[in-house]
Design a protein around this motif. Sequence first.
Motif, PDB file in Angstrom:
ATOM      1  N   LEU A 164      43.030  53.339  42.210  1.00  0.00           N
ATOM      2  CA  LEU A 164      41.667  52.826  42.002  1.00  0.00           C
ATOM      3  C   LEU A 164      41.187  52.084  43.245  1.00  0.00           C
ATOM      4  O   LEU A 164      40.032  52.234  43.668  1.00  0.00           O
ATOM      5  N   ALA A 165      42.095  51.296  43.834  1.00  0.00           N
ATOM      6  CA  ALA A 165      41.731  50.560  45.043  1.00  0.00           C
ATOM      7  C   ALA A 165      41.331  51.535  46.144  1.00  0.00           C
ATOM      8  O   ALA A 165      40.329  51.338  46.831  1.00  0.00           O
ATOM      9  N   GLY A 166      42.124  52.624  46.287  1.00  0.00           N
ATOM     10  CA  GLY A 166      41.800  53.622  47.305  1.00  0.00           C
ATOM     11  C   GLY A 166      40.465  54.291  47.019  1.00  0.00           C
ATOM     12  O   GLY A 166      39.693  54.580  47.931  1.00  0.00           O
ATOM     13  N   LEU A 167      40.189  54.513  45.751  1.00  0.00           N
ATOM     14  CA  LEU A 167      38.935  55.175  45.374  1.00  0.00           C
ATOM     15  C   LEU A 167      37.734  54.283  45.692  1.00  0.00           C
ATOM     16  O   LEU A 167      36.783  54.708  46.342  1.00  0.00           O
ATOM     17  N   ARG A 168      37.802  53.043  45.228  1.00  0.00           N
ATOM     18  CA  ARG A 168      36.649  52.155  45.388  1.00  0.00           C
ATOM     19  C   ARG A 168      36.542  51.631  46.822  1.00  0.00           C
ATOM     20  O   ARG A 168      35.479  51.235  47.247  1.00  0.00           O
ATOM     21  N   GLN A 169      37.661  51.519  47.471  1.00  0.00           N
ATOM     22  CA  GLN A 169      37.787  50.993  48.832  1.00  0.00           C
ATOM     23  C   GLN A 169      37.501  49.492  48.934  1.00  0.00           C
ATOM     24  O   GLN A 169      37.886  48.863  49.903  1.00  0.00           O
ATOM     25  N   THR A 170      36.794  48.926  47.957  1.00  0.00           N
ATOM     26  CA  THR A 170      36.748  47.461  47.872  1.00  0.00           C
ATOM     27  C   THR A 170      37.083  47.075  46.440  1.00  0.00           C
ATOM     28  O   THR A 170      36.586  47.683  45.487  1.00  0.00           O
ATOM     29  N   VAL A 171      37.969  46.105  46.291  1.00  0.00           N
ATOM     30  CA  VAL A 171      38.335  45.647  44.944  1.00  0.00           C
ATOM     31  C   VAL A 171      38.272  44.123  44.911  1.00  0.00           C
ATOM     32  O   VAL A 171      38.583  43.460  45.898  1.00  0.00           O
ATOM     33  N   ALA A 172      37.888  43.607  43.742  1.00  0.00           N
ATOM     34  CA  ALA A 172      37.744  42.155  43.602  1.00  0.00           C
ATOM     35  C   ALA A 172      38.399  41.697  42.307  1.00  0.00           C
ATOM     36  O   ALA A 172      38.696  42.510  41.424  1.00  0.00           O
ATOM     37  N   ALA A 173      38.610  40.402  42.195  1.00  0.00           N
ATOM     38  CA  ALA A 173      39.262  39.843  41.007  1.00  0.00           C
ATOM     39  C   ALA A 173      38.502  40.176  39.737  1.00  0.00           C
ATOM     40  O   ALA A 173      39.081  40.413  38.678  1.00  0.00           O
ATOM     41  N   THR A 174      37.176  40.216  39.844  1.00  0.00           N
ATOM     42  CA  THR A 174      36.367  40.448  38.642  1.00  0.00           C
ATOM     43  C   THR A 174      36.565  41.853  38.068  1.00  0.00           C
ATOM     44  O   THR A 174      36.183  42.111  36.933  1.00  0.00           O
ATOM     45  N   ASP A 175      37.152  42.768  38.863  1.00  0.00           N
ATOM     46  CA  ASP A 175      37.382  44.120  38.346  1.00  0.00           C
ATOM     47  C   ASP A 175      38.512  44.158  37.315  1.00  0.00           C
ATOM     48  O   ASP A 175      38.681  45.141  36.612  1.00  0.00           O
ATOM     49  N   PHE A 176      39.310  43.083  37.270  1.00  0.00           N
ATOM     50  CA  PHE A 176      40.523  43.166  36.458  1.00  0.00           C
ATOM     51  C   PHE A 176      40.649  41.996  35.488  1.00  0.00           C
ATOM     52  O   PHE A 176      41.735  41.479  35.256  1.00  0.00           O
ATOM     53  N   GLN A 177      39.514  41.539  34.958  1.00  0.00           N
ATOM     54  CA  GLN A 177      39.576  40.384  34.063  1.00  0.00           C
ATOM     55  C   GLN A 177      40.285  40.716  32.770  1.00  0.00           C
ATOM     56  O   GLN A 177      40.135  41.820  32.232  1.00  0.00           O
ATOM     57  N   VAL A 178      41.016  39.737  32.281  1.00  0.00           N
ATOM     58  CA  VAL A 178      41.881  39.996  31.140  1.00  0.00           C
ATOM     59  C   VAL A 178      41.086  40.445  29.924  1.00  0.00           C
ATOM     60  O   VAL A 178      41.528  41.285  29.148  1.00  0.00           O
ATOM     61  N   PHE A 179      39.882  39.919  29.785  1.00  0.00           N
ATOM     62  CA  PHE A 179      39.137  40.280  28.587  1.00  0.00           C
ATOM     63  C   PHE A 179      38.870  41.780  28.523  1.00  0.00           C
ATOM     64  O   PHE A 179      38.863  42.371  27.442  1.00  0.00           O
ATOM     65  N   ALA A 180      38.681  42.403  29.698  1.00  0.00           N
ATOM     66  CA  ALA A 180      38.394  43.834  29.721  1.00  0.00           C
ATOM     67  C   ALA A 180      39.593  44.672  29.278  1.00  0.00           C
ATOM     68  O   ALA A 180      39.459  45.857  28.974  1.00  0.00           O
ATOM     69  N   SER A 181      40.787  44.059  29.245  1.00  0.00           N
ATOM     70  CA  SER A 181      41.962  44.787  28.768  1.00  0.00           C
ATOM     71  C   SER A 181      41.874  45.080  27.276  1.00  0.00           C
ATOM     72  O   SER A 181      42.524  45.990  26.778  1.00  0.00           O
ATOM     73  N   LEU A 182      41.090  44.274  26.564  1.00  0.00           N
ATOM     74  CA  LEU A 182      41.053  44.438  25.108  1.00  0.00           C
ATOM     75  C   LEU A 182      40.278  45.685  24.681  1.00  0.00           C
ATOM     76  O   LEU A 182      40.794  46.484  23.901  1.00  0.00           O
ATOM     77  N   PRO A 183      39.040  45.890  25.209  1.00  0.00           N
ATOM     78  CA  PRO A 183      38.386  47.169  24.889  1.00  0.00           C
ATOM     79  C   PRO A 183      39.230  48.350  25.338  1.00  0.00           C
ATOM     80  O   PRO A 183      39.251  49.399  24.682  1.00  0.00           O
ATOM     81  N   LEU A 184      39.944  48.184  26.447  1.00  0.00           N
ATOM     82  CA  LEU A 184      40.820  49.257  26.934  1.00  0.00           C
ATOM     83  C   LEU A 184      41.861  49.616  25.876  1.00  0.00           C
ATOM     84  O   LEU A 184      42.039  50.783  25.519  1.00  0.00           O
TER      85      LEU A 184
ATOM     86  N   GLY B  67      45.315  45.542  38.214  1.00  0.00           N
ATOM     87  CA  GLY B  67      44.870  44.656  39.290  1.00  0.00           C
ATOM     88  C   GLY B  67      45.978  44.357  40.284  1.00  0.00           C
ATOM     89  O   GLY B  67      45.737  44.318  41.501  1.00  0.00           O
ATOM     90  N   ILE B  68      47.190  44.165  39.771  1.00  0.00           N
ATOM     91  CA  ILE B  68      48.304  43.875  40.677  1.00  0.00           C
ATOM     92  C   ILE B  68      48.546  45.069  41.606  1.00  0.00           C
ATOM     93  O   ILE B  68      48.717  44.912  42.816  1.00  0.00           O
ATOM     94  N   GLY B  69      48.525  46.271  41.015  1.00  0.00           N
ATOM     95  CA  GLY B  69      48.700  47.474  41.833  1.00  0.00           C
ATOM     96  C   GLY B  69      47.627  47.580  42.903  1.00  0.00           C
ATOM     97  O   GLY B  69      47.913  47.847  44.081  1.00  0.00           O
ATOM     98  N   ALA B  70      46.382  47.334  42.498  1.00  0.00           N
ATOM     99  CA  ALA B  70      45.260  47.431  43.438  1.00  0.00           C
ATOM    100  C   ALA B  70      45.413  46.398  44.549  1.00  0.00           C
ATOM    101  O   ALA B  70      45.220  46.702  45.731  1.00  0.00           O
ATOM    102  N   MET B  71      45.806  45.181  44.150  1.00  0.00           N
ATOM    103  CA  MET B  71      45.919  44.097  45.121  1.00  0.00           C
ATOM    104  C   MET B  71      47.022  44.398  46.141  1.00  0.00           C
ATOM    105  O   MET B  71      46.816  44.246  47.355  1.00  0.00           O
ATOM    106  N   VAL B  72      48.172  44.850  45.632  1.00  0.00           N
ATOM    107  CA  VAL B  72      49.285  45.107  46.544  1.00  0.00           C
ATOM    108  C   VAL B  72      48.924  46.226  47.527  1.00  0.00           C
ATOM    109  O   VAL B  72      49.190  46.120  48.729  1.00  0.00           O
TER     110      VAL B  72
END
Lengths: 249, 638
Positions: free
Chosen positions: B521-541, B366-371
Amino acid sequence: MALLDVADVTVRFGGVTAVDGASISAEQSRITGLIGPNGAGKTTLFNVITGLQPPTAGTVRLGGRNLARWPPSRRARAGMGRTFQRLEAFGSLTVRENVLVAREIHQGVKGLLRGSGSRVDELLERVGISGYAAHRADAVPTGVARLLEMARVLAIDPRLLLLDEPSSGLDESETAAFGALLRELAAEDRTILLVEHDMDLVMSVCDVIHVLEFGRIIASGTPEEIRADTRVQEAYLGAEPASATGGQP
Amino acid sequence: MSTLLSFTALGLFTGAAYAIAASGLVLTYTTTRVFNLAHGAIGMVMAFVYWQLSVAWGLPIWAALGLVLLVIAPLFGIVIERVMMRGLGDAPVSVGLVVTVGLFVGLIGVAQAFWPPRARTVDQFFGRAGVTVGDAHISYHSLLTIALSMVVAGGLYVLLNRTRIGAAMRASVDNPELLGLFGGRPQRVSMASWAIGAASGALAGILLTPVLSLDYYELTLLVINAYAAAMLGRLRSLPLTFVGAMVLGLLQSYAVGYLPSSELLQGFRAVIPTLMLFGVLLFVPQARLRVGQVKGIVSAPVPSLRRSVTAGLVLVGVVAAATPLLPADLVMLASIALIYGMVMLSLVLLTGYGGHVSLAQLTFVGIGAMVLAKLDSPSVFALVVAALAAAAVGALIALPVLRLTGLYLALATLAFGQLMDKLVFQAPFAFGFNESLTAQRLRLLGLEFGTEQAYLVLIAICFAGMAVGLLALRRGRIGRLLLAMRDSPAACGTLGLSLRWFRVGLFAASAGMAGFAGALLAGLRQTVAATDFQVFASLPLLLLAVVCGVTSVTGALTGGFLLMLLPLTQSEYPALAGVVYLIIGFGAVGLGRDPNGLANQLFRLGGWLRSQSWWPRRSYEPPLTASAPAEEVPSGVA
């Protein structure tokens, strides 16, 4: 003055006192033995000396400097090296890589520029395990793994060597060669503190011996003095059956 | 005055519930050396069970409570201990973490499968009744909770200090072997502590439910609060844990009462536990290195430079050839799979080679996408800056935890992920609350990657490059050092390696890789939001990375593919949403001890195929025995 000076070290685990006010020293260029029955606290004392276990009380000095709060890595850079009773070889690396890594750690940033290979091969040769160089370290016999730990610790060129039961797993001729190696190392001005169960080896190579029982030093002296000490005889005669039933953990 | 009293009472109530949860956590950790990340999840499931018994089936409250606390939860704890946790205390920290994260995610799956989302309420004990002091109303429920926390604290104190099994528990903290030598029974100790631990989680969950509502995540993340409280006592001291819990409860309550309600401070209350945690971590003294960890993990084969480059070129070639033939939605999915694959590669470095665990890898993405989105420039420079920014943040997280073991680092990442979720990502200077950022696709050496097809080829090139680079690192000096550190930190320490800075570098490098993937990922999607990078999703990852094999590029690629499928499956078959978590969670519990995962099975299959007589052989291929040992797939899996 002694290179290593351990004074009044006590370690308590919960309600159990593993080391109880033990004081030992190791003189420069000498081989000092540390013996005692299983569970006497020898390995715990080694852990205190190398900084893996903070003592409940007491001090450890190396060359007169108090090592309190020094992490293990700083103690190693100050010239302290050890082997482990329960082997701590890097199992997913080969035997040669184990020693190479140690050499690279020792050389630090400089090591990135200089090759360490030839020195590593010399060390493998010296402890007699060149034949196993390409084997994975978790797939070699215990005796080889012990010698590997020996080669690995020599790769950091320590002036104080702490060896925790280095000869268990070695056969008779290997043990004899190992005893000769210890003598050579002492002649190279290295100081050795040796924990060992093989009494013949201890008695033949050590200059001074400390005897640990239930966490306390019950005797210190030359091999002859220790052999003649009645308390040691009692402790050992009394301890043999206990250690047999207690067994290794 | 009465407001102060109300908020103090509320704070003491919350603190008391935290104290109950935290003491169970500390008890299991100190006696079995397994930090139970699923502690909150157990409390959550038990709160659902309690709801089932008391509300759905109409059992009297005392009966439901008694059943849950005295029978179901302790039994559950014992079963977990016997089936999953035994021997885990001696395993590397990363294995223990992965198994408990697996339990964590699996239990959320269980809850979602048995209790599909809908509003459920549990009343306070004694309804709304309470005492009134001045203008402040203090419910009997709060008073009971505070009293119970003292009973639990006192009970545990007596258990540990005045009973035989308590003495055994204390002894097993430092030296379980010694306990065995002195005639204690470590297994009984560990079963008892898991039973008590589960019951404490259940009690805290049930007491908090009327306030927090019966939610899968809120109660599950209670583990962060309990951890923050327990850190004051360095995960050991029960009295300090109690103090920490009360301080935390009061801080949170006063924050609600007295902080101005500005937009920036909205998320502040939720992150107080995290802030307290980082505050405490800074003052925790140096951790000890443990002797006698599991060593010599069978590693996945490491291909030679030539082979890895060839494989990379083949991948890029196949993607480039297939892309024009694929429909647009498949191109998108393939791109996502490869980007996730890169995130998985960052875990190969951190977890597979380094033996450390990050529970918030997606936050770095998310930080990479945001920057990248903020820089709003389609250049390589922006891509590099995004990766460096993520790496810098990674280093910042690792710094306070510098002196501690991998466990604390992993837990700090979880807390950090939650902080970013609630406080940073949704802030106006970041993605914005319920808003999104737009990003441009890369322009490189005059080449534009504006279309999905071209962008997929670019992503494939990046994945291949990253994989080849990672494998080159693995074969070299740093790779050796990483493996040595993973196998025996104690030996590395006594050989003179200062683990602190090395670990910061490792963590930063891994975060940087994840940030790089995020920028793509940001370039691919062209729109990114906070909900794309929620911490809980890191666990299944993380779990998928481990299940697929966190020691190899093949595993990373497989993991990226499955992770891409995850939301797809869940939106196609909403009924299976919980079951998918359940499978991943318990899959990780089962496979957590073998970090080579499914990829290793693939390698074995490959080895078996090659050994068959009908497999085409090149004429110059040397006989099998002459090949380099490092490239062989070891047959025995530990």
